[in-house]
Design a protein around this motif. Structure first.
Motif, PDB file in Angstrom:
ATOM      1  N   TRP A 299      13.481  11.677  -2.945  1.00  0.00           N
ATOM      2  CA  TRP A 299      12.555  11.649  -4.082  1.00  0.00           C
ATOM      3  C   TRP A 299      13.282  11.952  -5.384  1.00  0.00           C
ATOM      4  O   TRP A 299      14.057  12.902  -5.485  1.00  0.00           O
ATOM      5  N   ILE A 300      13.020  11.095  -6.357  1.00  0.00           N
ATOM      6  CA  ILE A 300      13.602  11.305  -7.681  1.00  0.00           C
ATOM      7  C   ILE A 300      12.777  12.357  -8.416  1.00  0.00           C
ATOM      8  O   ILE A 300      11.545  12.362  -8.315  1.00  0.00           O
ATOM      9  N   PRO A 301      13.402  13.238  -9.137  1.00  0.00           N
ATOM     10  CA  PRO A 301      12.633  14.247  -9.888  1.00  0.00           C
ATOM     11  C   PRO A 301      11.609  13.591 -10.822  1.00  0.00           C
ATOM     12  O   PRO A 301      11.876  12.538 -11.407  1.00  0.00           O
ATOM     13  N   PRO A 302      10.414  14.197 -10.964  1.00  0.00           N
ATOM     14  CA  PRO A 302       9.361  13.588 -11.798  1.00  0.00           C
ATOM     15  C   PRO A 302       9.793  13.345 -13.241  1.00  0.00           C
ATOM     16  O   PRO A 302       9.426  12.329 -13.844  1.00  0.00           O
ATOM     17  N   GLU A 303      10.585  14.247 -13.823  1.00  0.00           N
ATOM     18  CA  GLU A 303      11.017  14.057 -15.211  1.00  0.00           C
ATOM     19  C   GLU A 303      11.917  12.841 -15.366  1.00  0.00           C
ATOM     20  O   GLU A 303      11.862  12.128 -16.382  1.00  0.00           O
ATOM     21  N   ASP A 304      12.748  12.552 -14.312  1.00  0.00           N
ATOM     22  CA  ASP A 304      13.600  11.359 -14.380  1.00  0.00           C
ATOM     23  C   ASP A 304      12.770  10.089 -14.249  1.00  0.00           C
ATOM     24  O   ASP A 304      13.043   9.084 -14.925  1.00  0.00           O
ATOM     25  N   VAL A 305      11.743  10.123 -13.383  1.00  0.00           N
ATOM     26  CA  VAL A 305      10.888   8.952 -13.237  1.00  0.00           C
ATOM     27  C   VAL A 305      10.125   8.682 -14.541  1.00  0.00           C
ATOM     28  O   VAL A 305      10.014   7.533 -15.005  1.00  0.00           O
ATOM     29  N   LYS A 306       9.629   9.722 -15.155  1.00  0.00           N
ATOM     30  CA  LYS A 306       8.864   9.557 -16.393  1.00  0.00           C
ATOM     31  C   LYS A 306       9.756   9.080 -17.529  1.00  0.00           C
ATOM     32  O   LYS A 306       9.333   8.299 -18.403  1.00  0.00           O
ATOM     33  N   ALA A 307      11.018   9.527 -17.560  1.00  0.00           N
ATOM     34  CA  ALA A 307      11.927   9.109 -18.634  1.00  0.00           C
ATOM     35  C   ALA A 307      12.313   7.641 -18.521  1.00  0.00           C
ATOM     36  O   ALA A 307      12.627   7.008 -19.535  1.00  0.00           O
ATOM     37  N   HIS A 308      12.338   7.093 -17.298  1.00  0.00           N
ATOM     38  CA  HIS A 308      12.736   5.703 -17.087  1.00  0.00           C
ATOM     39  C   HIS A 308      11.562   4.843 -16.642  1.00  0.00           C
ATOM     40  O   HIS A 308      11.744   3.803 -15.994  1.00  0.00           O
ATOM     41  N   TYR A 346      -1.361  -9.931  12.733  1.00  0.00           N
ATOM     42  CA  TYR A 346      -0.987 -10.598  11.492  1.00  0.00           C
ATOM     43  C   TYR A 346       0.267 -11.450  11.693  1.00  0.00           C
ATOM     44  O   TYR A 346       0.349 -12.577  11.208  1.00  0.00           O
ATOM     45  N   LYS A 347       1.259 -10.924  12.431  1.00  0.00           N
ATOM     46  CA  LYS A 347       2.498 -11.649  12.697  1.00  0.00           C
ATOM     47  C   LYS A 347       2.459 -12.430  13.999  1.00  0.00           C
ATOM     48  O   LYS A 347       3.362 -13.219  14.273  1.00  0.00           O
ATOM     49  N   SER A 348       1.433 -12.157  14.833  1.00  0.00           N
ATOM     50  CA  SER A 348       1.331 -12.781  16.158  1.00  0.00           C
ATOM     51  C   SER A 348       2.580 -12.493  16.980  1.00  0.00           C
ATOM     52  O   SER A 348       3.096 -13.366  17.705  1.00  0.00           O
ATOM     53  N   HIS A 349       3.072 -11.274  16.877  1.00  0.00           N
ATOM     54  CA  HIS A 349       4.279 -10.880  17.592  1.00  0.00           C
ATOM     55  C   HIS A 349       4.305  -9.360  17.644  1.00  0.00           C
ATOM     56  O   HIS A 349       3.591  -8.684  16.899  1.00  0.00           O
ATOM     57  N   THR A 350       5.151  -8.830  18.519  1.00  0.00           N
ATOM     58  CA  THR A 350       5.322  -7.373  18.566  1.00  0.00           C
ATOM     59  C   THR A 350       6.221  -6.957  17.420  1.00  0.00           C
ATOM     60  O   THR A 350       7.312  -7.515  17.232  1.00  0.00           O
ATOM     61  N   THR A 351       5.790  -5.980  16.660  1.00  0.00           N
ATOM     62  CA  THR A 351       6.553  -5.566  15.467  1.00  0.00           C
ATOM     63  C   THR A 351       6.527  -4.049  15.339  1.00  0.00           C
ATOM     64  O   THR A 351       5.672  -3.368  15.914  1.00  0.00           O
ATOM     65  N   PHE A 352       7.533  -3.549  14.592  1.00  0.00           N
ATOM     66  CA  PHE A 352       7.521  -2.153  14.186  1.00  0.00           C
ATOM     67  C   PHE A 352       6.945  -2.091  12.770  1.00  0.00           C
ATOM     68  O   PHE A 352       7.358  -2.839  11.882  1.00  0.00           O
ATOM     69  N   LYS A 353       5.980  -1.186  12.582  1.00  0.00           N
ATOM     70  CA  LYS A 353       5.342  -1.020  11.289  1.00  0.00           C
ATOM     71  C   LYS A 353       5.985   0.145  10.540  1.00  0.00           C
ATOM     72  O   LYS A 353       6.334   1.148  11.134  1.00  0.00           O
ATOM     73  N   ALA A 354       6.191  -0.062   9.244  1.00  0.00           N
ATOM     74  CA  ALA A 354       6.815   0.985   8.453  1.00  0.00           C
ATOM     75  C   ALA A 354       6.213   0.970   7.053  1.00  0.00           C
ATOM     76  O   ALA A 354       5.812  -0.069   6.537  1.00  0.00           O
ATOM     77  N   MET A 355       6.150   2.162   6.451  1.00  0.00           N
ATOM     78  CA  MET A 355       5.694   2.299   5.071  1.00  0.00           C
ATOM     79  C   MET A 355       6.901   2.594   4.201  1.00  0.00           C
ATOM     80  O   MET A 355       7.692   3.495   4.473  1.00  0.00           O
ATOM     81  N   ILE A 356       7.021   1.814   3.123  1.00  0.00           N
ATOM     82  CA  ILE A 356       8.163   1.910   2.229  1.00  0.00           C
ATOM     83  C   ILE A 356       7.687   2.396   0.876  1.00  0.00           C
ATOM     84  O   ILE A 356       6.667   1.921   0.349  1.00  0.00           O
ATOM     85  N   GLY A 357       8.403   3.367   0.303  1.00  0.00           N
ATOM     86  CA  GLY A 357       8.101   3.866  -1.016  1.00  0.00           C
ATOM     87  C   GLY A 357       9.258   3.640  -1.963  1.00  0.00           C
ATOM     88  O   GLY A 357      10.408   3.835  -1.600  1.00  0.00           O
ATOM     89  N   ILE A 358       8.960   3.181  -3.168  1.00  0.00           N
ATOM     90  CA  ILE A 358       9.986   2.901  -4.165  1.00  0.00           C
ATOM     91  C   ILE A 358       9.557   3.462  -5.502  1.00  0.00           C
ATOM     92  O   ILE A 358       8.369   3.462  -5.848  1.00  0.00           O
TER      93      ILE A 358
END
Length: 360
Positions: A299-308, A346-358
Protein backbone atom coordinates in the motif's frame (compact mmCIF):
# COMPACT_ATOMS: atom_id res chain seq x y z
CA UNK A 1 88.59 -55.33 -79.96
CA UNK A 2 91.69 -53.70 -78.51
CA UNK A 3 89.97 -50.28 -78.53
CA UNK A 4 86.89 -51.68 -76.83
CA UNK A 5 89.08 -53.45 -74.32
CA UNK A 6 90.96 -50.22 -73.51
CA UNK A 7 87.68 -48.34 -72.95
CA UNK A 8 86.31 -51.08 -70.73
CA UNK A 9 89.52 -51.12 -68.72
CA UNK A 10 89.43 -47.35 -68.21
CA UNK A 11 85.78 -47.54 -67.11
CA UNK A 12 86.53 -50.26 -64.59
CA UNK A 13 89.51 -48.26 -63.36
CA UNK A 14 87.35 -45.13 -62.87
CA UNK A 15 84.67 -47.09 -61.06
CA UNK A 16 87.28 -48.62 -58.80
CA UNK A 17 88.65 -45.17 -58.00
CA UNK A 18 85.14 -43.82 -57.23
CA UNK A 19 84.53 -46.67 -54.81
CA UNK A 20 87.73 -45.88 -52.99
CA UNK A 21 86.85 -42.17 -52.79
CA UNK A 22 84.52 -41.44 -49.84
CA UNK A 23 81.57 -39.10 -50.42
CA UNK A 24 80.56 -36.50 -47.85
CA UNK A 25 77.33 -34.60 -47.35
CA UNK A 26 77.69 -30.84 -47.95
CA UNK A 27 74.81 -29.83 -45.62
CA UNK A 28 75.75 -27.88 -42.51
CA UNK A 29 75.83 -29.87 -39.23
CA UNK A 30 75.63 -33.15 -41.19
CA UNK A 31 78.59 -35.53 -40.82
CA UNK A 32 77.39 -38.40 -43.00
CA UNK A 33 80.05 -40.07 -45.14
CA UNK A 34 79.99 -43.02 -47.47
CA UNK A 35 83.10 -44.42 -45.78
CA UNK A 36 81.15 -45.20 -42.57
CA UNK A 37 77.71 -45.71 -44.06
CA UNK A 38 76.93 -47.91 -47.03
CA UNK A 39 73.15 -47.69 -46.58
CA UNK A 40 72.73 -43.98 -47.29
CA UNK A 41 72.79 -42.67 -50.83
CA UNK A 42 74.60 -39.48 -51.87
CA UNK A 43 73.17 -37.38 -54.71
CA UNK A 44 74.67 -34.80 -57.08
CA UNK A 45 73.13 -31.39 -57.59
CA UNK A 46 70.61 -31.36 -60.47
CA UNK A 47 71.56 -30.11 -63.91
CA UNK A 48 68.50 -27.86 -64.13
CA UNK A 49 69.67 -24.40 -63.00
CA UNK A 50 66.32 -23.51 -61.41
CA UNK A 51 66.19 -26.67 -59.29
CA UNK A 52 69.90 -26.33 -58.56
CA UNK A 53 69.37 -22.80 -57.19
CA UNK A 54 66.57 -24.13 -54.95
CA UNK A 55 68.93 -26.80 -53.57
CA UNK A 56 71.60 -24.17 -52.92
CA UNK A 57 69.13 -21.90 -51.10
CA UNK A 58 67.84 -24.78 -48.96
CA UNK A 59 71.36 -25.73 -47.82
CA UNK A 60 72.01 -22.16 -46.47
CA UNK A 61 75.76 -21.97 -47.03
CA UNK A 62 77.35 -18.59 -47.66
CA UNK A 63 79.45 -18.16 -50.80
CA UNK A 64 78.70 -21.74 -51.83
CA UNK A 65 78.84 -23.01 -55.38
CA UNK A 66 78.41 -26.77 -55.87
CA UNK A 67 80.80 -28.77 -58.03
CA UNK A 68 80.61 -32.20 -59.62
CA UNK A 69 81.86 -33.77 -56.41
CA UNK A 70 79.35 -32.01 -54.14
CA UNK A 71 76.79 -34.41 -52.65
CA UNK A 72 73.65 -34.31 -50.47
CA UNK A 73 72.84 -37.46 -48.51
CA UNK A 74 69.43 -39.15 -48.57
CA UNK A 75 68.72 -38.22 -44.93
CA UNK A 76 67.58 -34.75 -46.04
CA UNK A 77 64.85 -36.01 -48.41
CA UNK A 78 61.35 -37.28 -47.73
CA UNK A 79 60.55 -40.94 -48.44
CA UNK A 80 58.23 -39.90 -51.27
CA UNK A 81 61.14 -38.22 -53.09
CA UNK A 82 62.69 -41.58 -54.02
CA UNK A 83 62.06 -43.91 -56.93
CA UNK A 84 63.52 -47.14 -55.70
CA UNK A 85 66.04 -47.33 -52.88
CA UNK A 86 68.66 -44.87 -54.23
CA UNK A 87 67.17 -42.83 -57.10
CA UNK A 88 65.61 -39.41 -56.64
CA UNK A 89 62.53 -38.23 -58.46
CA UNK A 90 62.89 -35.41 -60.92
CA UNK A 91 62.46 -32.08 -59.16
CA UNK A 92 62.94 -33.45 -55.63
CA UNK A 93 64.25 -30.86 -53.15
CA UNK A 94 65.93 -31.52 -49.75
CA UNK A 95 63.79 -30.23 -46.88
CA UNK A 96 64.90 -32.02 -43.68
CA UNK A 97 67.60 -30.09 -41.82
CA UNK A 98 68.75 -29.46 -38.26
CA UNK A 99 67.44 -25.85 -38.31
CA UNK A 100 63.83 -26.89 -39.05
CA UNK A 101 63.65 -29.06 -35.90
CA UNK A 102 64.63 -32.27 -37.74
CA UNK A 103 67.06 -34.54 -35.95
CA UNK A 104 68.28 -38.00 -36.78
CA UNK A 105 67.03 -40.49 -34.16
CA UNK A 106 69.81 -42.06 -32.15
CA UNK A 107 70.35 -45.70 -33.12
CA UNK A 108 69.12 -48.32 -30.72
CA UNK A 109 71.87 -49.99 -28.70
CA UNK A 110 72.42 -53.67 -29.33
CA UNK A 111 71.91 -56.29 -26.69
CA UNK A 112 75.60 -56.26 -25.67
CA UNK A 113 75.56 -52.50 -25.10
CA UNK A 114 72.25 -52.55 -23.24
CA UNK A 115 73.19 -55.45 -20.97
CA UNK A 116 76.99 -55.71 -20.58
CA UNK A 117 78.05 -59.15 -19.48
CA UNK A 118 80.14 -59.35 -16.28
CA UNK A 119 83.57 -60.90 -16.57
CA UNK A 120 83.73 -64.60 -15.85
CA UNK A 121 85.71 -65.77 -12.80
CA UNK A 122 88.05 -67.84 -15.01
CA UNK A 123 89.36 -64.69 -16.75
CA UNK A 124 90.25 -62.93 -13.49
CA UNK A 125 93.84 -63.50 -12.27
CA UNK A 126 94.18 -65.57 -9.14
CA UNK A 127 96.45 -63.08 -7.33
CA UNK A 128 94.18 -60.05 -7.68
CA UNK A 129 95.04 -57.50 -5.02
CA UNK A 130 92.87 -54.90 -3.37
CA UNK A 131 94.79 -52.15 -5.17
CA UNK A 132 93.91 -53.66 -8.54
CA UNK A 133 90.26 -53.96 -7.49
CA UNK A 134 90.16 -50.29 -6.58
CA UNK A 135 91.38 -49.21 -10.02
CA UNK A 136 88.47 -47.75 -12.03
CA UNK A 137 88.07 -49.12 -15.55
CA UNK A 138 88.89 -46.78 -18.41
CA UNK A 139 86.00 -45.13 -20.18
CA UNK A 140 85.88 -46.11 -23.81
CA UNK A 141 84.18 -43.61 -26.11
CA UNK A 142 82.44 -45.13 -29.06
CA UNK A 143 81.84 -43.01 -32.13
CA UNK A 144 78.17 -43.01 -33.01
CA UNK A 145 77.38 -43.68 -36.63
CA UNK A 146 74.11 -43.46 -38.49
CA UNK A 147 74.48 -46.81 -40.18
CA UNK A 148 70.96 -47.85 -39.25
CA UNK A 149 69.38 -44.65 -40.63
CA UNK A 150 67.56 -45.11 -43.91
CA UNK A 151 65.40 -42.70 -45.93
CA UNK A 152 62.36 -44.31 -44.30
CA UNK A 153 63.56 -44.01 -40.70
CA UNK A 154 65.15 -40.58 -41.09
CA UNK A 155 61.78 -38.80 -41.09
CA UNK A 156 60.23 -40.60 -38.12
CA UNK A 157 60.76 -37.69 -35.74
CA UNK A 158 59.49 -35.18 -38.30
CA UNK A 159 56.34 -37.18 -39.01
CA UNK A 160 55.68 -37.79 -35.29
CA UNK A 161 55.99 -34.06 -34.59
CA UNK A 162 53.47 -33.22 -37.31
CA UNK A 163 51.14 -35.94 -36.08
CA UNK A 164 51.34 -34.63 -32.50
CA UNK A 165 50.48 -31.12 -33.68
CA UNK A 166 47.47 -32.41 -35.61
CA UNK A 167 46.28 -34.44 -32.63
CA UNK A 168 46.67 -31.42 -30.34
CA UNK A 169 44.56 -29.28 -32.68
CA UNK A 170 41.94 -32.03 -32.90
CA UNK A 171 41.79 -32.27 -29.09
CA UNK A 172 41.15 -28.51 -28.85
CA UNK A 173 38.36 -28.75 -31.43
CA UNK A 174 36.78 -31.67 -29.57
CA UNK A 175 36.94 -29.72 -26.29
CA UNK A 176 35.09 -26.79 -27.88
CA UNK A 177 32.49 -29.16 -29.32
CA UNK A 178 32.07 -30.85 -25.94
CA UNK A 179 31.51 -27.50 -24.19
CA UNK A 180 28.90 -26.46 -26.77
CA UNK A 181 27.15 -29.83 -26.50
CA UNK A 182 27.08 -29.61 -22.71
CA UNK A 183 25.60 -26.12 -22.97
CA UNK A 184 22.93 -27.35 -25.38
CA UNK A 185 22.13 -30.52 -23.48
CA UNK A 186 21.19 -28.69 -20.27
CA UNK A 187 18.78 -25.78 -20.06
CA UNK A 188 19.72 -22.90 -17.79
CA UNK A 189 19.98 -19.15 -17.46
CA UNK A 190 23.33 -19.02 -19.26
CA UNK A 191 21.74 -20.46 -22.37
CA UNK A 192 19.20 -17.61 -22.76
CA UNK A 193 21.17 -14.82 -21.05
CA UNK A 194 22.26 -13.33 -24.37
CA UNK A 195 18.73 -12.87 -25.75
CA UNK A 196 16.26 -10.46 -24.15
CA UNK A 197 13.58 -11.92 -26.40
CA UNK A 198 14.06 -15.36 -24.86
CA UNK A 199 14.06 -13.81 -21.38
CA UNK A 200 10.69 -12.14 -22.10
CA UNK A 201 9.26 -15.37 -23.53
CA UNK A 202 10.34 -17.69 -20.71
CA UNK A 203 10.15 -15.37 -17.68
CA UNK A 204 7.99 -12.37 -18.70
CA UNK A 205 10.73 -10.04 -17.50
CA UNK A 206 11.50 -7.20 -19.90
CA UNK A 207 15.21 -8.01 -20.22
CA UNK A 208 18.04 -10.01 -18.72
CA UNK A 209 19.07 -6.92 -16.75
CA UNK A 210 15.66 -6.63 -15.09
CA UNK A 211 15.68 -10.37 -14.30
CA UNK A 212 19.09 -10.01 -12.59
CA UNK A 213 17.82 -7.01 -10.64
CA UNK A 214 14.94 -9.11 -9.27
CA UNK A 215 17.29 -12.02 -8.52
CA UNK A 216 19.65 -9.77 -6.54
CA UNK A 217 16.72 -8.78 -4.32
CA UNK A 218 15.65 -12.41 -3.82
CA UNK A 219 19.07 -14.11 -3.60
CA UNK A 220 19.99 -13.22 0.04
CA UNK A 221 16.73 -14.67 1.36
CA UNK A 222 16.98 -17.67 -0.96
CA UNK A 223 20.41 -18.57 0.42
CA UNK A 224 19.35 -18.30 4.08
CA UNK A 225 15.58 -18.69 4.46
CA UNK A 226 14.64 -21.01 1.60
CA UNK A 227 12.68 -24.04 2.85
CA UNK A 228 12.31 -26.97 0.51
CA UNK A 229 8.84 -28.55 0.44
CA UNK A 230 8.49 -32.29 -0.21
CA UNK A 231 5.54 -34.66 -0.24
CA UNK A 232 6.97 -36.63 2.70
CA UNK A 233 7.31 -33.58 4.88
CA UNK A 234 5.57 -30.32 4.12
CA UNK A 235 8.41 -28.43 5.75
CA UNK A 236 11.58 -30.48 5.57
CA UNK A 237 13.66 -27.62 7.01
CA UNK A 238 16.57 -28.00 4.60
CA UNK A 239 18.17 -24.53 4.36
CA UNK A 240 20.31 -25.34 1.30
CA UNK A 241 19.46 -26.57 -2.17
CA UNK A 242 18.99 -30.32 -2.49
CA UNK A 243 19.02 -30.53 -6.30
CA UNK A 244 21.81 -30.33 -8.83
CA UNK A 245 20.38 -27.10 -10.25
CA UNK A 246 21.53 -23.68 -9.13
CA UNK A 247 18.98 -21.60 -7.22
CA UNK A 248 18.79 -19.10 -10.08
CA UNK A 249 18.03 -21.97 -12.49
CA UNK A 250 15.33 -23.22 -10.12
CA UNK A 251 13.79 -19.74 -10.24
CA UNK A 252 13.99 -19.86 -14.04
CA UNK A 253 12.21 -23.23 -14.03
CA UNK A 254 9.47 -21.84 -11.77
CA UNK A 255 8.97 -18.78 -14.00
CA UNK A 256 8.88 -20.94 -17.14
CA UNK A 257 6.16 -23.03 -15.52
CA UNK A 258 4.12 -19.88 -14.76
CA UNK A 259 4.70 -17.88 -17.94
CA UNK A 260 4.84 -20.53 -20.66
CA UNK A 261 2.84 -23.24 -18.91
CA UNK A 262 5.22 -26.03 -19.84
CA UNK A 263 4.26 -29.47 -18.45
CA UNK A 264 6.42 -31.15 -15.83
CA UNK A 265 7.75 -33.74 -18.26
CA UNK A 266 8.99 -31.06 -20.66
CA UNK A 267 10.70 -29.14 -17.85
CA UNK A 268 12.28 -32.35 -16.58
CA UNK A 269 13.73 -33.07 -20.03
CA UNK A 270 15.02 -29.51 -20.45
CA UNK A 271 16.79 -29.35 -17.09
CA UNK A 272 17.80 -33.06 -17.04
CA UNK A 273 16.08 -33.82 -13.74
CA UNK A 274 13.20 -36.05 -12.62
CA UNK A 275 9.58 -34.92 -12.85
CA UNK A 276 9.19 -35.36 -9.10
CA UNK A 277 12.07 -32.95 -8.58
CA UNK A 278 10.39 -30.43 -10.88
CA UNK A 279 7.20 -30.69 -8.84
CA UNK A 280 9.10 -30.14 -5.56
CA UNK A 281 10.91 -27.11 -7.02
CA UNK A 282 7.65 -25.50 -8.15
CA UNK A 283 5.98 -26.12 -4.79
CA UNK A 284 8.96 -24.86 -2.80
CA UNK A 285 9.34 -21.66 -4.82
CA UNK A 286 5.61 -20.99 -4.67
CA UNK A 287 5.68 -21.01 -0.85
CA UNK A 288 8.95 -19.10 -0.68
CA UNK A 289 7.92 -16.25 -3.00
CA UNK A 290 4.47 -16.07 -1.37
CA UNK A 291 5.95 -15.47 2.06
CA UNK A 292 8.82 -13.29 0.80
CA UNK A 293 6.81 -10.99 -1.47
CA UNK A 294 3.78 -11.05 0.82
CA UNK A 295 5.80 -9.42 3.58
CA UNK A 296 6.57 -6.43 1.37
CA UNK A 297 4.41 -3.37 1.92
CA UNK A 298 2.08 -3.00 -1.06
CA UNK A 299 0.00 0.00 0.00
CA UNK A 300 1.21 3.43 -0.98
CA UNK A 301 0.99 6.02 1.80
CA UNK A 302 -2.21 8.14 1.51
CA UNK A 303 -0.25 11.42 1.24
CA UNK A 304 1.70 10.06 -1.76
CA UNK A 305 -1.50 8.92 -3.47
CA UNK A 306 -3.14 12.30 -2.90
CA UNK A 307 -0.07 14.18 -4.17
CA UNK A 308 -0.05 12.21 -7.45
CA UNK A 309 -3.85 11.87 -7.93
CA UNK A 310 -4.81 12.21 -11.62
CA UNK A 311 -7.18 15.06 -12.60
CA UNK A 312 -9.92 12.52 -13.40
CA UNK A 313 -10.21 11.79 -9.67
CA UNK A 314 -10.67 15.42 -8.64
CA UNK A 315 -14.25 14.68 -7.58
CA UNK A 316 -12.99 11.76 -5.43
CA UNK A 317 -9.96 13.13 -3.58
CA UNK A 318 -9.99 10.41 -0.91
CA UNK A 319 -9.56 7.51 -3.40
CA UNK A 320 -6.80 5.13 -2.29
CA UNK A 321 -7.24 2.01 -4.44
CA UNK A 322 -9.20 0.81 -7.48
CA UNK A 323 -10.45 -2.77 -7.17
CA UNK A 324 -11.20 -5.22 -9.94
CA UNK A 325 -11.80 -8.97 -10.21
CA UNK A 326 -10.02 -11.22 -12.68
CA UNK A 327 -10.01 -14.90 -13.56
CA UNK A 328 -7.11 -17.14 -14.62
CA UNK A 329 -7.78 -20.40 -16.42
CA UNK A 330 -6.52 -23.49 -14.60
CA UNK A 331 -6.50 -27.25 -15.05
CA UNK A 332 -9.71 -29.13 -14.44
CA UNK A 333 -9.43 -30.91 -11.07
CA UNK A 334 -10.36 -34.57 -10.82
CA UNK A 335 -12.40 -33.95 -7.67
CA UNK A 336 -16.02 -33.04 -8.44
CA UNK A 337 -16.18 -30.86 -5.34
CA UNK A 338 -13.15 -28.83 -6.38
CA UNK A 339 -14.48 -28.70 -9.93
CA UNK A 340 -17.71 -27.14 -8.75
CA UNK A 341 -15.84 -24.56 -6.65
CA UNK A 342 -13.48 -23.34 -9.38
CA UNK A 343 -15.81 -23.60 -12.38
CA UNK A 344 -16.73 -20.23 -13.95
CA UNK A 345 -19.94 -19.90 -15.90
CA UNK A 346 -18.64 -16.58 -17.28
CA UNK A 347 -15.52 -18.21 -18.79
CA UNK A 348 -17.13 -21.65 -19.25
CA UNK A 349 -13.98 -23.13 -17.76
CA UNK A 350 -12.35 -23.81 -14.40
CA UNK A 351 -10.58 -20.66 -13.25
CA UNK A 352 -8.88 -19.11 -10.26
CA UNK A 353 -10.59 -15.92 -9.12
CA UNK A 354 -8.56 -13.03 -7.79
CA UNK A 355 -9.17 -9.44 -6.72
CA UNK A 356 -6.62 -6.90 -7.91
CA UNK A 357 -6.08 -3.47 -6.39
CA UNK A 358 -4.19 -0.63 -8.07
CA UNK A 359 -3.41 2.88 -6.92
CA UNK A 360 -5.18 5.60 -8.92
Amino acid sequence: MSLFGNKAGKRLKLQHQEKKTSLHCCVLLCTNSSRYNSILSFHRFPVDEEVKSVWTAKIRREDFSPTDGTRVCSVHFLPGDFVGPRHLKKGAVPCLFAWNKFSIPTPRLNVWQRHPRPPTPELLPADTTEEEDSVQPMEVTVTDHDCCVTPNTSVVVYELTRENEKLREKIEQLQHQLESLQLRSTFGLQRIAGSDEDIRFYTRFASYKSFLAFWKQVEPAANTKFVRISSANAASGIPHRATKLLLVDELLLFLMYLSVGLPLRDLANRFSIHRTTVSRIITSWTHFLYHLLGSIRLWIPPEDVKAHLPPEFAAFPDTQVILDCTEICCQTPSSLLLHSEVYSSYKSHTTFKAMIGIAP
